[in-house]
Motif scaffolding. Structure first.
Motif, PDB file in Angstrom:
ATOM      1  N   ALA A 280       0.814  -1.216   0.000  1.00 18.37           N
ATOM      2  CA  ALA A 280       0.000   0.000   0.000  1.00 18.37           C
ATOM      3  C   ALA A 280       0.844   1.261   0.000  1.00 18.37           C
ATOM      4  O   ALA A 280       0.360   2.334  -0.403  1.00 18.37           O
ATOM      5  CB  ALA A 280      -0.928   0.005   1.215  1.00 18.37           C
ATOM      6  N   SER A 281       2.100   1.166   0.443  1.00 15.67           N
ATOM      7  CA  SER A 281       2.958   2.349   0.496  1.00 15.67           C
ATOM      8  C   SER A 281       3.791   2.517  -0.766  1.00 15.67           C
ATOM      9  O   SER A 281       4.626   3.420  -0.824  1.00 15.67           O
ATOM     10  CB  SER A 281       3.899   2.265   1.710  1.00 15.67           C
ATOM     11  N   GLU A 282       3.570   1.679  -1.765  1.00 16.19           N
ATOM     12  CA  GLU A 282       4.338   1.769  -2.999  1.00 16.19           C
ATOM     13  C   GLU A 282       3.423   1.917  -4.207  1.00 16.19           C
ATOM     14  O   GLU A 282       2.286   1.433  -4.203  1.00 16.19           O
ATOM     15  CB  GLU A 282       5.220   0.521  -3.185  1.00 16.19           C
ATOM     16  N   ILE A 283       3.935   2.583  -5.219  1.00 11.35           N
ATOM     17  CA  ILE A 283       3.256   2.735  -6.506  1.00 11.35           C
ATOM     18  C   ILE A 283       4.241   2.333  -7.594  1.00 11.35           C
ATOM     19  O   ILE A 283       5.416   2.715  -7.548  1.00 11.35           O
ATOM     20  CB  ILE A 283       2.776   4.179  -6.725  1.00 11.35           C
ATOM     21  N   THR A 284       3.769   1.529  -8.536  1.00 11.85           N
ATOM     22  CA  THR A 284       4.617   1.046  -9.619  1.00 11.85           C
ATOM     23  C   THR A 284       4.203   1.709 -10.927  1.00 11.85           C
ATOM     24  O   THR A 284       3.012   1.709 -11.271  1.00 11.85           O
ATOM     25  CB  THR A 284       4.525  -0.479  -9.745  1.00 11.85           C
ATOM     26  N   ILE A 285       5.166   2.230 -11.616  1.00 19.39           N
ATOM     27  CA  ILE A 285       4.933   2.837 -12.938  1.00 19.39           C
ATOM     28  C   ILE A 285       5.693   2.013 -13.974  1.00 19.39           C
ATOM     29  O   ILE A 285       6.888   1.740 -13.801  1.00 19.39           O
ATOM     30  CB  ILE A 285       5.402   4.306 -12.983  1.00 19.39           C
ATOM     31  N   GLN A 286       4.988   1.594 -15.010  1.00 21.16           N
ATOM     32  CA  GLN A 286       5.605   0.861 -16.111  1.00 21.16           C
ATOM     33  C   GLN A 286       5.575   1.723 -17.376  1.00 21.16           C
ATOM     34  O   GLN A 286       4.502   2.195 -17.779  1.00 21.16           O
ATOM     35  CB  GLN A 286       4.887  -0.454 -16.376  1.00 21.16           C
ATOM     36  N   VAL A 287       6.733   1.882 -17.965  1.00 19.51           N
ATOM     37  CA  VAL A 287       6.839   2.623 -19.224  1.00 19.51           C
ATOM     38  C   VAL A 287       7.127   1.610 -20.321  1.00 19.51           C
ATOM     39  O   VAL A 287       8.210   1.018 -20.376  1.00 19.51           O
ATOM     40  CB  VAL A 287       7.958   3.693 -19.148  1.00 19.51           C
ATOM     41  N   ARG A 288       6.144   1.403 -21.193  1.00 20.48           N
ATOM     42  CA  ARG A 288       6.268   0.396 -22.243  1.00 20.48           C
ATOM     43  C   ARG A 288       6.943   0.995 -23.483  1.00 20.48           C
ATOM     44  O   ARG A 288       6.727   2.156 -23.816  1.00 20.48           O
ATOM     45  CB  ARG A 288       4.895  -0.160 -22.600  1.00 20.48           C
ATOM     46  N   PRO A 289       7.717   0.178 -24.165  1.00 26.88           N
ATOM     47  CA  PRO A 289       8.379   0.687 -25.383  1.00 26.88           C
ATOM     48  C   PRO A 289       7.379   0.861 -26.523  1.00 26.88           C
ATOM     49  O   PRO A 289       6.389   0.141 -26.621  1.00 26.88           O
ATOM     50  CB  PRO A 289       9.407  -0.400 -25.690  1.00 26.88           C
ATOM     51  N   ALA A 290       7.650   1.848 -27.346  1.00 30.65           N
ATOM     52  CA  ALA A 290       6.826   2.106 -28.534  1.00 30.65           C
ATOM     53  C   ALA A 290       7.756   2.439 -29.697  1.00 30.65           C
ATOM     54  O   ALA A 290       8.883   2.939 -29.515  1.00 30.65           O
ATOM     55  CB  ALA A 290       5.849   3.253 -28.274  1.00 30.65           C
ATOM     56  N   ALA A 291       7.273   2.172 -30.896  1.00 27.16           N
ATOM     57  CA  ALA A 291       8.122   2.337 -32.084  1.00 27.16           C
ATOM     58  C   ALA A 291       8.539   3.788 -32.287  1.00 27.16           C
ATOM     59  O   ALA A 291       9.643   4.077 -32.743  1.00 27.16           O
ATOM     60  CB  ALA A 291       7.387   1.818 -33.310  1.00 27.16           C
ATOM     61  N   SER A 292       7.658   4.718 -31.986  1.00 25.70           N
ATOM     62  CA  SER A 292       7.959   6.127 -32.240  1.00 25.70           C
ATOM     63  C   SER A 292       8.438   6.877 -31.009  1.00 25.70           C
ATOM     64  O   SER A 292       8.511   8.112 -31.031  1.00 25.70           O
ATOM     65  CB  SER A 292       6.702   6.835 -32.790  1.00 25.70           C
ATOM     66  N   ARG A 293       8.765   6.156 -29.944  1.00 29.65           N
ATOM     67  CA  ARG A 293       9.159   6.808 -28.705  1.00 29.65           C
ATOM     68  C   ARG A 293      10.544   6.323 -28.272  1.00 29.65           C
ATOM     69  O   ARG A 293      10.950   5.184 -28.566  1.00 29.65           O
ATOM     70  CB  ARG A 293       8.161   6.505 -27.587  1.00 29.65           C
ATOM     71  N   ASP A 294      11.259   7.217 -27.571  1.00 32.01           N
ATOM     72  CA  ASP A 294      12.542   6.865 -26.968  1.00 32.01           C
ATOM     73  C   ASP A 294      12.262   6.369 -25.551  1.00 32.01           C
ATOM     74  O   ASP A 294      11.835   7.145 -24.691  1.00 32.01           O
ATOM     75  CB  ASP A 294      13.469   8.079 -26.954  1.00 32.01           C
ATOM     76  N   LEU A 295      12.494   5.091 -25.310  1.00 32.05           N
ATOM     77  CA  LEU A 295      12.134   4.493 -24.025  1.00 32.05           C
ATOM     78  C   LEU A 295      12.914   5.105 -22.870  1.00 32.05           C
ATOM     79  O   LEU A 295      12.346   5.400 -21.801  1.00 32.05           O
ATOM     80  CB  LEU A 295      12.358   2.977 -24.081  1.00 32.05           C
ATOM     81  N   ASP A 296      14.207   5.313 -23.063  1.00 36.61           N
ATOM     82  CA  ASP A 296      15.016   5.897 -21.989  1.00 36.61           C
ATOM     83  C   ASP A 296      14.567   7.314 -21.643  1.00 36.61           C
ATOM     84  O   ASP A 296      14.488   7.688 -20.465  1.00 36.61           O
ATOM     85  CB  ASP A 296      16.495   5.899 -22.376  1.00 36.61           C
ATOM     86  N   ARG A 297      14.240   8.097 -22.670  1.00 36.05           N
ATOM     87  CA  ARG A 297      13.797   9.465 -22.432  1.00 36.05           C
ATOM     88  C   ARG A 297      12.439   9.480 -21.732  1.00 36.05           C
ATOM     89  O   ARG A 297      12.217  10.275 -20.814  1.00 36.05           O
ATOM     90  CB  ARG A 297      13.730  10.223 -23.751  1.00 36.05           C
ATOM     91  N   ASP A 298      11.525   8.605 -22.152  1.00 33.71           N
ATOM     92  CA  ASP A 298      10.207   8.538 -21.502  1.00 33.71           C
ATOM     93  C   ASP A 298      10.339   8.097 -20.049  1.00 33.71           C
ATOM     94  O   ASP A 298       9.642   8.619 -19.174  1.00 33.71           O
ATOM     95  CB  ASP A 298       9.293   7.578 -22.259  1.00 33.71           C
ATOM     96  N   ALA A 299      11.240   7.138 -19.799  1.00 27.28           N
ATOM     97  CA  ALA A 299      11.415   6.662 -18.420  1.00 27.28           C
ATOM     98  C   ALA A 299      11.974   7.767 -17.533  1.00 27.28           C
ATOM     99  O   ALA A 299      11.541   7.956 -16.387  1.00 27.28           O
ATOM    100  CB  ALA A 299      12.333   5.445 -18.393  1.00 27.28           C
ATOM    101  N   ALA A 300      12.925   8.539 -18.033  1.00 27.27           N
ATOM    102  CA  ALA A 300      13.486   9.646 -17.253  1.00 27.27           C
ATOM    103  C   ALA A 300      12.445  10.729 -17.015  1.00 27.27           C
ATOM    104  O   ALA A 300      12.357  11.301 -15.911  1.00 27.27           O
ATOM    105  CB  ALA A 300      14.704  10.218 -17.966  1.00 27.27           C
ATOM    106  N   ALA A 301      11.614  11.045 -18.039  1.00 21.60           N
ATOM    107  CA  ALA A 301      10.584  12.063 -17.876  1.00 21.60           C
ATOM    108  C   ALA A 301       9.518  11.615 -16.884  1.00 21.60           C
ATOM    109  O   ALA A 301       9.032  12.411 -16.063  1.00 21.60           O
ATOM    110  CB  ALA A 301       9.953  12.385 -19.236  1.00 21.60           C
ATOM    111  N   ALA A 302       9.147  10.338 -16.948  1.00 19.46           N
ATOM    112  CA  ALA A 302       8.158   9.821 -15.986  1.00 19.46           C
ATOM    113  C   ALA A 302       8.710   9.840 -14.565  1.00 19.46           C
ATOM    114  O   ALA A 302       7.986  10.160 -13.613  1.00 19.46           O
ATOM    115  CB  ALA A 302       7.751   8.400 -16.382  1.00 19.46           C
ATOM    116  N   THR A 303       9.984   9.523 -14.405  1.00 18.44           N
ATOM    117  CA  THR A 303      10.606   9.566 -13.078  1.00 18.44           C
ATOM    118  C   THR A 303      10.568  10.970 -12.504  1.00 18.44           C
ATOM    119  O   THR A 303      10.235  11.177 -11.329  1.00 18.44           O
ATOM    120  CB  THR A 303      12.056   9.059 -13.162  1.00 18.44           C
ATOM    121  N   GLN A 304      10.877  11.974 -13.326  1.00 14.14           N
ATOM    122  CA  GLN A 304      10.862  13.352 -12.851  1.00 14.14           C
ATOM    123  C   GLN A 304       9.437  13.803 -12.540  1.00 14.14           C
ATOM    124  O   GLN A 304       9.204  14.540 -11.559  1.00 14.14           O
ATOM    125  CB  GLN A 304      11.485  14.265 -13.909  1.00 14.14           C
TER     126      GLN A 304
END
Length: 322
Positions: free
Chosen positions: A74-98
């Motif tokens: 209950a004290s944790e939240i999980t965020i999953q960033v899925r890869p997409a053909a037109s997206r940079d996965l590393d950049r999306d993961a860093a933006a979601a983290t921020q």
């Protein structure tokens, strides 16, 4: 043939018999303390107490483990960033983290690397597999400050705004499943305890009737000399209460020893799949001090139930004898 002298002194034959002290005569029990039926009843009560203690201890372990799981999940939240053909996965993961760090109530954010995210799949896919061609999502774990009500809808909007393929999970489904499992375990434990108590009452009732049948001449003599039902019942009640306490101490003591050594035994299987599964279900296998007090109180309760069942059967049998 000579006649006996009428003036010869009379001999008191009672002096020739062994005389017991009054205290020893009073301590002589009406119901034999050592008998086959008594030993069998002690064994039955000990087995029932052991089974009841194991059931209660297991329910306590599962409940404690489930409470820890629920508090952690209950004290944790999980965020999953899925890869997409037109997206940079590393950049999306860093933006979601921020975006998660900018939310109020979040005290810690830990983004998993590509290798760490892939490692989470090893329990299902095994080791040594190349996951480069698989669409493995990036995982971000955020810890919520205890006592804080997080605006989950605002968090989802902020995350999906910078990473459209991201999803936010607050583990409500897992918490509900854990609650359901805990409730089912509790009801199963109560059902087993009810069956154990019923079996104990039936066993004590049969043992009481057998003891009354074996001592029926003594009971009839006591009635003849004026002893009431309460006096006779108290003698039998003390006998069966002592047997119940003896069986409860034996069964409860063995169960406490089993739980006391269970943590050491579990250490032998630590690191194995079976050991990890049991550790996830039952935690460290160690009962808290309150758990041992509950087992001791349960042993005394079973002894009291033994005495109650004996008393109830005693008066019913005495009425039949009368």
């Amino acid at each position: 043939m000579s006649r006996p002298d009428q003036h010869s002194p009379l001999v008191d034959l009672g002096q020739e018999r062994p005389q017991l002290p009054a205290r020893a005569r009073n301590l002589s029990p009406i119901v034999p303390r050592a008998s086959i039926a008594g030993r069998a009843l002690v064994a039955v009560v000990a087995i029932m107490t052991f089974l009841a203690s194991i059931t209660t201890g297991t329910v306590l372990l599962v409940s404690a483990s489930a409470s820890e799981w629920q508090s952690e999940v209950a004290s944790e939240i999980t965020i999953q960033v899925r890869p997409a053909a037109s997206r940079d996965l590393d950049r999306d993961a860093a933006a979601a983290t921020q975006a998660v760090r900018n939310q109020s109530g979040i005290v810690e954010v830990r983004p998993f690397t590509k290798e760490e995210s892939a490692k989470l799949l090893e329990p299902w896919l095994g080791t040594g597999l190349s996951l480069d061609d698989l669409p493995v999502p990036r995982v971000i774990v955020a810890r919520v400050q205890p006592g804080t009500t997080l605006d989950l809808a605002a968090l989802r909007r902020a995350v999906t705004l910078v990473a459209p393929t991201a999803s936010v999970d607050d583990h409500r489904a897992w918490i509900e499943r854990m609650r359901s499992m805990t409730g089912a375990t509790l009801f199963a434990g109560i059902g087993i305890l009810a069956l154990v108590i019923m079996a104990t009452v039936i066993s004590v009732s049969f043992a009481t009737r057998g003891a009354m049948a074996a001592n029926r001449p003594i009971v009839e003599v006591l009635h003849f000399v004026g002893a009431g039902d309460r006096y006779i019942a108290n003698r039998f009640l003390r006998h069966f209460l002592r047997l119940g306490l003896e069986g409860g101490v034996i069964g409860g003591g063995i169960a406490m020893l089993a739980f006391g050594f269970s943590e050491s035994i579990a250490g032998w299987f630590s690191g194995t799949p079976v050991g990890d599964q049991f550790a996830a279900l039952l935690g460290t296998f160690s009962l808290r001090p309150s758990g041992y007090l509950a087992l001791a109180a349960q042993a005394v309760l079973i002894a009291a139930i033994t005495a109650w069942a004996s008393r109830r059967t005693l008066f019913a049998t005495l009425n039949e004898i009368d």
